[in-house]
Write an enzyme that holds these catalytic residues in place. Structure first.
Site, short mmCIF file in Angstrom:
data_model
loop_
_atom_site.label_atom_id
_atom_site.label_comp_id
_atom_site.label_asym_id
_atom_site.label_seq_id
_atom_site.Cartn_x
_atom_site.Cartn_y
_atom_site.Cartn_z
N CYS A 44 1.21 -0.72 0.13
CA CYS A 44 0.07 -0.08 -0.10
C CYS A 44 0.91 1.15 0.08
CB CYS A 44 -0.90 -0.14 0.99
SG CYS A 44 -0.27 -0.10 2.90
N ALA A 45 0.41 2.42 0.15
CA ALA A 45 1.45 3.69 0.17
C ALA A 45 2.29 3.55 1.24
CB ALA A 45 0.31 4.41 0.43
#
Length: 159
Positions: A119-120
């Site tokens: 993810c980020a």
């Protein structure tokens, strides 16, 4: 009751998404201690997922992740960000499966392949790892620091 549990998991995950969260930087499972150096480790095993080993549930650094991608041709890279976030770049051959779909059980991920979750900054993928582990997936890795740390390590992304 199911809704309450989903809301609770969502709140925990959103809290974990903060880059400033000190717990996120050091969070790994007991199996993760030097996971790449272990001789019985699925990462270094030639048989990999065919062996009957303990479940793997761990966060790994970008360097360890790059090594895992090279060693495990059966690895499924799952990007749990939103479609809009892919503009920031993604890891080659990753597949998009937004976190909320995992939370709702709207996925058909294979159980016979190792999963790498991205993810980020590592929070949502860590939460997704917890959910999938509870669902019985035997081999799950989380990219610690997410795509942000991956890019900071100057590792390749595609746009």
């Amino acid at each position: 009751m199911k809704r309450i549990a989903l809301v609770f998991v969502a709140l925990l995950t959103l809290n974990a998404c903060s880059k400033n969260d000190t717990e996120q930087k050091g969070t790994v499972s007991p199996q993760s201690t030097n996971v790449l150096a272990s001789t019985n480790n699925p990462l270094t095993s030639s048989q990999g997922a065919n062996q009957k080993t303990k479940s793997v549930y761990t966060s790994i650094t970008p360097a360890e992740t790059q090594q895992l991608i090279k060693q495990r041709k059966d690895l499924l890279i799952v990007d749990v960000r939103s479609p809009e976030e892919l503009k920031e770049g993604k890891i080659k051959d990753s597949q998009l499966l937004p976190f909320w779909n995992i939370m709702k059980g709207q996925h058909q991920l294979p159980r016979n392949r190792p999963l790498l979750l991205v993810c980020a900054v590592g929070g949502r993928s860590y939460g997704a790892m917890q959910i999938l582990s509870r669902q019985g997936y035997p081999e799950i890795y989380n990219l610690k620091g997410g795509i942000s740390d991956w890019k900071n390590a100057r590792l390749p992304v595609i746009y």
